[in-house]
Design an enzyme around this catalytic site. Structure first.
Site, PDB file in Angstrom:
ATOM      1  N   TYR A 288     -12.109  -3.556   4.781  1.00 14.07           N
ATOM      2  CA  TYR A 288     -10.675  -3.275   4.645  1.00 14.07           C
ATOM      3  C   TYR A 288     -10.366  -2.750   3.239  1.00 14.07           C
ATOM      4  O   TYR A 288      -9.637  -1.770   3.060  1.00 14.07           O
ATOM      5  CB  TYR A 288      -9.899  -4.559   4.931  1.00 14.07           C
ATOM      6  CG  TYR A 288      -8.402  -4.428   4.921  1.00 14.07           C
ATOM      7  CD1 TYR A 288      -7.705  -4.098   6.080  1.00 14.07           C
ATOM      8  CD2 TYR A 288      -7.673  -4.644   3.759  1.00 14.07           C
ATOM      9  CE1 TYR A 288      -6.328  -3.999   6.079  1.00 14.07           C
ATOM     10  CE2 TYR A 288      -6.304  -4.540   3.742  1.00 14.07           C
ATOM     11  CZ  TYR A 288      -5.625  -4.216   4.904  1.00 14.07           C
ATOM     12  OH  TYR A 288      -4.266  -4.102   4.889  1.00 14.07           O
TER      13      TYR A 288
ATOM     14  N   HIS B  69       0.786  -1.190   0.000  1.00 13.62           N
ATOM     15  CA  HIS B  69       0.000   0.000   0.000  1.00 13.62           C
ATOM     16  C   HIS B  69       0.847   1.282   0.000  1.00 13.62           C
ATOM     17  O   HIS B  69       0.333   2.369  -0.226  1.00 13.62           O
ATOM     18  CB  HIS B  69      -0.901  -0.184   1.228  1.00 13.62           C
ATOM     19  CG  HIS B  69      -1.291   0.806   2.156  1.00 13.62           C
ATOM     20  ND1 HIS B  69      -1.088   0.783   3.500  1.00 13.62           N
ATOM     21  CD2 HIS B  69      -2.011   1.929   1.921  1.00 13.62           C
ATOM     22  CE1 HIS B  69      -1.656   1.786   4.076  1.00 13.62           C
ATOM     23  NE2 HIS B  69      -2.213   2.506   3.165  1.00 13.62           N
TER      24      HIS B  69
HETATM   25 FE1  FEO Z   1      -0.002  -0.582   5.094  1.00 14.91          FE
HETATM   26 FE2  FEO Z   1      -1.036  -2.863   7.458  1.00 14.91          FE
HETATM   27  O1  FEO Z   1       0.043  -1.520   6.716  1.00 14.91           O
END
Ligand code: FEO
Length: 395
Positions: free
Chosen positions: A192, A145
């Site tokens: 999520y 991410h």
């Molecule tokens: Fe992008 Fe669970 O850290």
């Protein structure tokens, strides 16, 4: 608790039962920070760590499987502190360990922590690390991410340590999907995705295409349960969520001061309810942004209502739309509405957010001075019917 993915491959992470706020994400079922210990014939690697405050738990879990002096590698797939926070403690506790990561991750770790004296092994795309009969292979997953995000593949066992991809903020005593409540798992996986993955849907899709070329027996993310029985379900869901694939669903979200905007919201919902579309009415004074964005991700259309307060939006509406604008669910039809006292500003400002999100505007804002009359309420009902008309066209 069964923590064994394969012989000498174990989960050693931390289940964070009480966490309810994960940098603004309302984690109603807690979370977990998954770390994994892989022992080869000659070398041992710890793959990722946990949040800083839980370093002692991680040390105990590792030490139960092998002396900390025998940990040779600390693989860091991602520098975000929920996974790297305990890395300084592990470096200190494992005197023979080398930190393994890509160049961007090394840079990020050096900016987060006091790394003087650390031993490093910087790896590139596709590079391997021999543990003795077991081979770790590293793949960059840029923006899944963060820019330095990477995943690790254990070739012989066909296990992919997929980092944030395919994760869920979900605390459970079960480590594997076939042991857990799959309805809850999939709901938390969806939440999520909506709250973390959505802005990175394109890079995640690119990474998934690359990784699906590998043989995958087990996919072990860094949050939630490990996929060993139902990976097809999460993979199929990711294909839908990446395009915010719409359902025949209309969301009406609003905030109100003296009930006028609430009455307008109810009229919009009433009109939408005259169709077969599913309709949800969300009062932002009691519904949090995490739930709202999860609903928005797969709705076909939505309306947002706000009174004018101090020549602008109600604070809850501003916060929610700012959050949604950043996550940018794709392909929605929408409009704004709301009451005002002497200058109509709120609904117009809300419309600006809808444009910034790339929504198709159903119509101009519906506004009324102080209290909606019957004509205004009928306009709201008609707009609700039209909004639902868009939703029911979804195949
Ligand atoms: Fe992008 Fe669970 O850290």
């Amino acid at each position: 608790m069964n923590t064994e993915l394969a012989s000498n491959v174990n989960w050693v992470g931390y289940v964070d039962w009480p966490v309810r706020d994960f940098h603004g994400y309302q984690t109603k079922r807690g979370s977990s920070y998954n770390a994994y210990l892989v022992k080869g014939a000659g070398k041992t690697a710890l793959i990722d760590t946990v949040k800083g405050p839980y370093a002692e738990s991680l040390k105990r879990n590792v030490a139960a499987l092998c002396p900390l002096t025998e940990v040779d590698y600390l693989v860091c797939n991602h520098a975000e502190p929920d996974h790297s926070g305990a890395l300084p403690a592990m470096v200190a506790a494992c005197p023979n360990a080398t930190v393994v990561c890509n160049a961007k991750c090394k840079d990020a770790l050096e900016r987060h922590y006091a790394t003087e004296g650390w031993r490093w092994q910087v790896v590139k795309e596709g590079e391997t690390l021999d543990l003795g009969g077991r081979t770790l292979q590293f793949f960059d997953t840029v923006m899944c991410h963060w820019p330095e995000s990477m995943v690790t593949y254990l070739q012989e066992e066909e296990i992919l340590f997929s980092m944030d991809i395919f994760g869920q903020h979900y605390a459970t005593s079960c480590r594997f999907d076939d042991e857990a409540n799959m309805e809850e798992v999939m709901q938390e996986a969806k939440t999520y995705y909506a709250n973390i993955v959505l802005p990175y849907a394109r890079p995640v899709e690119t990474a998934a295409k690359k990784l699906l070329g590998l043989k995958l027996r087990i996919v072990a993310p860094s949050h939630g349960v490990i996929w060993r029985a139902h990976f097809d379900r999460i993979l199929s869901a990711y294909l839908d969520w990446r395009v915010s694939k719409p359902a025949r669903k209309v969301i009406v979200l609003y905030s109100t001061m003296w009930q006028s905007t609430r009455r307008m919201a109810e009229a919009v919902a009433q009109g939408a309810n005259e169709t077969p579309a599913e309709v949800k009415l969300l009062d932002l004074s009691v519904v949090g942004d995490t739930e709202v964005i999860t609903e928005l991700m797969d709705c076909a259309a939505f309306a947002v209502g706000t009174p004018t307060l101090n020549q602008g939006l109600m604070p809850r509406v501003a916060a929610c739309l700012t959050y949604a604008r950043g996550l940018k669910p794709a392909g929605k039809t929408a409009f704004a509405f709301g009451s005002y006292g002497w200058a109509s500003k709120g609904a117009e400002e809300a419309e600006g957010y809808l444009k910034a999100m790339g929504c198709t505007l159903l119509r101009e804002p519906i506004t009324c001075r102080f209290v909606p009359d019957e004509a205004t309420l009928e306009a709201c009902r008609a707009a609700g019917r039209a909004l639902a008309g868009v939703a029911v066209q979804v195949p």
